[in-house]
Design a protein around this motif. Structure first.
Motif, PDB file in Angstrom:
ATOM      1  N   ILE A 113       0.874  -1.173   0.000  1.00 28.06           N
ATOM      2  CA  ILE A 113       0.000   0.000   0.000  1.00 28.06           C
ATOM      3  C   ILE A 113       0.910   1.222   0.000  1.00 28.06           C
ATOM      4  N   THR A 114       0.854   2.019  -1.054  1.00 23.27           N
ATOM      5  CA  THR A 114       1.794   3.128  -1.200  1.00 23.27           C
ATOM      6  C   THR A 114       1.058   4.449  -1.446  1.00 23.27           C
ATOM      7  N   ALA A 115       1.712   5.531  -1.061  1.00 21.49           N
ATOM      8  CA  ALA A 115       1.123   6.854  -1.224  1.00 21.49           C
ATOM      9  C   ALA A 115       0.989   7.226  -2.693  1.00 21.49           C
ATOM     10  N   THR A 116       1.985   6.816  -3.490  1.00 23.44           N
ATOM     11  CA  THR A 116       1.942   7.020  -4.935  1.00 23.44           C
ATOM     12  C   THR A 116       1.980   5.647  -5.595  1.00 23.44           C
ATOM     13  N   PRO A 117       0.943   5.242  -6.298  1.00 29.68           N
ATOM     14  CA  PRO A 117       0.903   3.892  -6.865  1.00 29.68           C
ATOM     15  C   PRO A 117       2.160   3.559  -7.677  1.00 29.68           C
ATOM     16  N   GLY A 118       2.754   2.413  -7.362  1.00 22.68           N
ATOM     17  CA  GLY A 118       3.924   1.948  -8.090  1.00 22.68           C
ATOM     18  C   GLY A 118       5.231   2.568  -7.669  1.00 22.68           C
ATOM     19  N   VAL A 119       5.177   3.511  -6.705  1.00 24.30           N
ATOM     20  CA  VAL A 119       6.393   4.210  -6.289  1.00 24.30           C
ATOM     21  C   VAL A 119       6.522   4.113  -4.774  1.00 24.30           C
ATOM     22  N   SER A 120       7.725   3.761  -4.298  1.00 28.21           N
ATOM     23  CA  SER A 120       7.959   3.693  -2.864  1.00 28.21           C
ATOM     24  C   SER A 120       8.485   5.014  -2.347  1.00 28.21           C
ATOM     25  N   ALA A 121       8.010   5.440  -1.183  1.00 25.57           N
ATOM     26  CA  ALA A 121       8.505   6.667  -0.556  1.00 25.57           C
ATOM     27  C   ALA A 121       9.866   6.456   0.078  1.00 25.57           C
ATOM     28  N   ASP A 122      10.283   5.210   0.210  1.00 25.98           N
ATOM     29  CA  ASP A 122      11.573   4.879   0.813  1.00 25.98           C
ATOM     30  C   ASP A 122      12.586   4.638  -0.296  1.00 25.98           C
ATOM     31  N   PRO A 123      13.611   5.484  -0.424  1.00 31.84           N
ATOM     32  CA  PRO A 123      14.555   5.334  -1.531  1.00 31.84           C
ATOM     33  C   PRO A 123      15.352   4.042  -1.476  1.00 31.84           C
ATOM     34  N   LEU A 124      15.534   3.463  -0.282  1.00 29.62           N
ATOM     35  CA  LEU A 124      16.298   2.219  -0.184  1.00 29.62           C
ATOM     36  C   LEU A 124      15.439   1.011  -0.531  1.00 29.62           C
ATOM     37  N   ASP A 125      14.147   1.118  -0.246  1.00 31.39           N
ATOM     38  CA  ASP A 125      13.172   0.132  -0.683  1.00 31.39           C
ATOM     39  C   ASP A 125      13.552  -1.304  -0.319  1.00 31.39           C
ATOM     40  N   GLU A 126      13.916  -1.525   0.923  1.00 27.87           N
ATOM     41  CA  GLU A 126      14.219  -2.887   1.371  1.00 27.87           C
ATOM     42  C   GLU A 126      13.904  -3.008   2.858  1.00 27.87           C
ATOM     43  N   THR A 127      13.762  -4.228   3.325  1.00 28.41           N
ATOM     44  CA  THR A 127      13.623  -4.471   4.750  1.00 28.41           C
ATOM     45  C   THR A 127      14.601  -5.544   5.166  1.00 28.41           C
ATOM     46  N   ALA A 128      15.018  -5.481   6.413  1.00 27.18           N
ATOM     47  CA  ALA A 128      16.076  -6.377   6.877  1.00 27.18           C
ATOM     48  C   ALA A 128      15.641  -7.837   6.928  1.00 27.18           C
ATOM     49  N   ASP A 129      14.357  -8.101   7.100  1.00 29.26           N
ATOM     50  CA  ASP A 129      13.915  -9.488   7.100  1.00 29.26           C
ATOM     51  C   ASP A 129      14.019 -10.097   5.704  1.00 29.26           C
TER      52      ASP A 129
ATOM     53  N   TRP B 206       7.072  -5.748   5.483  1.00 30.81           N
ATOM     54  CA  TRP B 206       6.693  -4.594   4.676  1.00 30.81           C
ATOM     55  C   TRP B 206       5.483  -3.862   5.224  1.00 30.81           C
ATOM     56  N   ILE B 207       4.656  -4.538   5.983  1.00 29.80           N
ATOM     57  CA  ILE B 207       3.492  -3.864   6.564  1.00 29.80           C
ATOM     58  C   ILE B 207       3.949  -2.738   7.482  1.00 29.80           C
ATOM     59  N   THR B 208       4.894  -3.021   8.387  1.00 33.25           N
ATOM     60  CA  THR B 208       5.347  -1.963   9.303  1.00 33.25           C
ATOM     61  C   THR B 208       6.231  -0.950   8.584  1.00 33.25           C
ATOM     62  N   HIS B 209       7.022  -1.417   7.661  1.00 34.66           N
ATOM     63  CA  HIS B 209       7.846  -0.516   6.843  1.00 34.66           C
ATOM     64  C   HIS B 209       6.961   0.523   6.163  1.00 34.66           C
ATOM     65  N   ASP B 210       5.881   0.066   5.531  1.00 32.41           N
ATOM     66  CA  ASP B 210       5.029   0.984   4.780  1.00 32.41           C
ATOM     67  C   ASP B 210       4.130   1.823   5.678  1.00 32.41           C
ATOM     68  N   PHE B 211       3.774   1.322   6.861  1.00 29.72           N
ATOM     69  CA  PHE B 211       3.082   2.186   7.811  1.00 29.72           C
ATOM     70  C   PHE B 211       3.915   3.446   8.062  1.00 29.72           C
ATOM     71  N   PHE B 212       5.225   3.285   8.134  1.00 26.26           N
ATOM     72  CA  PHE B 212       6.083   4.442   8.406  1.00 26.26           C
ATOM     73  C   PHE B 212       6.288   5.296   7.161  1.00 26.26           C
ATOM     74  N   PHE B 213       6.708   4.691   6.067  1.00 23.24           N
ATOM     75  CA  PHE B 213       7.092   5.480   4.894  1.00 23.24           C
ATOM     76  C   PHE B 213       5.917   5.950   4.045  1.00 23.24           C
ATOM     77  N   GLU B 214       4.887   5.131   3.923  1.00 28.20           N
ATOM     78  CA  GLU B 214       3.820   5.445   2.972  1.00 28.20           C
ATOM     79  C   GLU B 214       2.627   6.161   3.600  1.00 28.20           C
ATOM     80  N   TRP B 215       2.447   6.027   4.909  1.00 29.29           N
ATOM     81  CA  TRP B 215       1.307   6.641   5.577  1.00 29.29           C
ATOM     82  C   TRP B 215       1.712   7.902   6.352  1.00 29.29           C
ATOM     83  N   ARG B 216       2.828   8.502   5.994  1.00 28.33           N
ATOM     84  CA  ARG B 216       3.369   9.658   6.737  1.00 28.33           C
ATOM     85  C   ARG B 216       2.356  10.788   6.895  1.00 28.33           C
ATOM     86  N   GLU B 217       1.588  11.033   5.864  1.00 25.20           N
ATOM     87  CA  GLU B 217       0.617  12.136   5.898  1.00 25.20           C
ATOM     88  C   GLU B 217      -0.389  11.974   7.027  1.00 25.20           C
TER      89      GLU B 217
END
Length: 323
Positions: free
Chosen positions: A25-41, A153-164
């Motif tokens: 679930i992203t703020a801009t479809p197809g684009v990640s708000a996180d430039p590194l776009d990875e998670t440690a798991d 990715w659920i918690t990752h995107d809660f932070f990066f994509e739901w910032r607003e």
């Protein structure tokens, strides 16, 4: 997580299936708000995955308090102030080979999704879904279909994509200046501690257990040393790394020490880790997500190949967390 009913394979070490529904679930479809776009798991970036739009009120997070991986998502949702943006459904602590069930809700139905089993949301999208029905999962409320169950990715995107939609003053859980080191720390925490306790508990041979046990305690000794003179894993600021470690530590004495045979010593006998874990537990956004009765019932009742009787032990004394 709600995997299949059999966890221990004779003669084999435990290997976690990390293949989840990859949608985000992203703020801009197809684009990640996180430039590194990875998670440690995961350990590497994912590209070309389906994306869904950020829409307050559209999605329901299904997260059982019993599950450590789901526990992460509840803590992050609280810390970021997303309670009124993403609703939450909570299954009961036990499940069968089919699915987690909403037996804590009136009539045994989730009050928003109207379903008895989380499996129904998976099958609404994938009628022949071949893997375990796991939590956490995010469900699209209008269609009743699962969106993703990819827990890192659920918690990752809660932070990066739901910032607003974050609350004012929400913590910076992924600080840019510490990101590289934090990724290394989280990767070791995941492989050696979060998953390490499962490798002990679900080992199918003495050799596999011995190896898992040694790896787990090597990592816990490293963390005990790292936390000497630090408030949090990355210093004086709370990050996602702390959330990921906490959900294992809070379950350690209650279930992993005995049930999973991770019994060199208890968490309460490791001064730095115990101080750290207790500090986190007494932060309301953490402690409110912990239910020791549900945790114990889940592990001791569901894992019948580890605990055939299904008897739930009365101990240990868990009042120490609030003493």
């Amino acid at each position: 997580m709600g995997e299949q009913a059999t966890y221990v394979e004779s003669g084999k070490e435990f290997t976690r299936d990390m293949n989840y529904i990859p949608d985000r679930i992203t703020a801009t479809p197809g684009v990640s708000a996180d430039p590194l776009d990875e998670t440690a798991d995961r350990g590497s970036a994912r590209i070309d995955v389906p994306t869904w739009p950020v829409e307050p009120g559209r999605y329901r997070l299904v997260a059982a308090k019993a599950c450590p991986w789901a526990n992460r998502s509840l803590i992050v949702r609280n810390l970021l102030g997303l309670q009124d943006v993403v609703s939450v459904g909570m299954p009961g602590p036990t499940h069968d080979a089919r699915s987690w069930t909403f037996d804590l809700d009136e009539g045994g139905l989730d009050p928003v999704l109207g379903i008895e089993r989380l499996q129904q949301a998976y099958f609404a999208r994938y009628p022949d879904y071949p893997r375990g029905i796991t939590v956490p999962a995010i469900v699209d409320v209008p269609t009743g279909r699962v969106v993703t169950n990819d827990f890192p990715w659920i918690t990752h995107d809660f932070f990066f994509e739901w910032r607003e939609h974050h609350r004012a003053g929400a913590p910076d859980l992924w600080p840019v200046e510490q990101r590289e080191e934090m990724e290394r720390v989280m990767r070791r925490v995941f492989t050696e501690v979060n998953n390490g306790v499962y490798r002990c508990g679900f080992a199918g041979s003495q050799e596999a257990y011995n190896d898992a046990y040694d790896r787990l305690w090597t990592a816990l000794d490293w963390l005990e040393d790292r936390l000497r003179g630090r408030t949090y894993l990355m210093g004086e600021n709370l990050t996602e790394a702390d959330i990921r470690l906490f959900t294992t530590l809070v379950r350690f004495d209650a279930v992993y020490h005995g049930h999973f045979k991770a019994n060199r010593n208890k968490l309460t006998e490791m001064p730095n880790l115990w101080r750290y874990a207790k500090h986190l537990y007494n932060i309301p956004e953490f402690g409110s997500t912990v239910d020791f009765d549900q945790i114990k019932e889940h592990y001791y009742v569901v894992h019948r190949d580890v605990n055939p009787s299904g008897i739930v032990p009365k101990g240990p004394d868990l009042s120490v967390w609030t003493a």
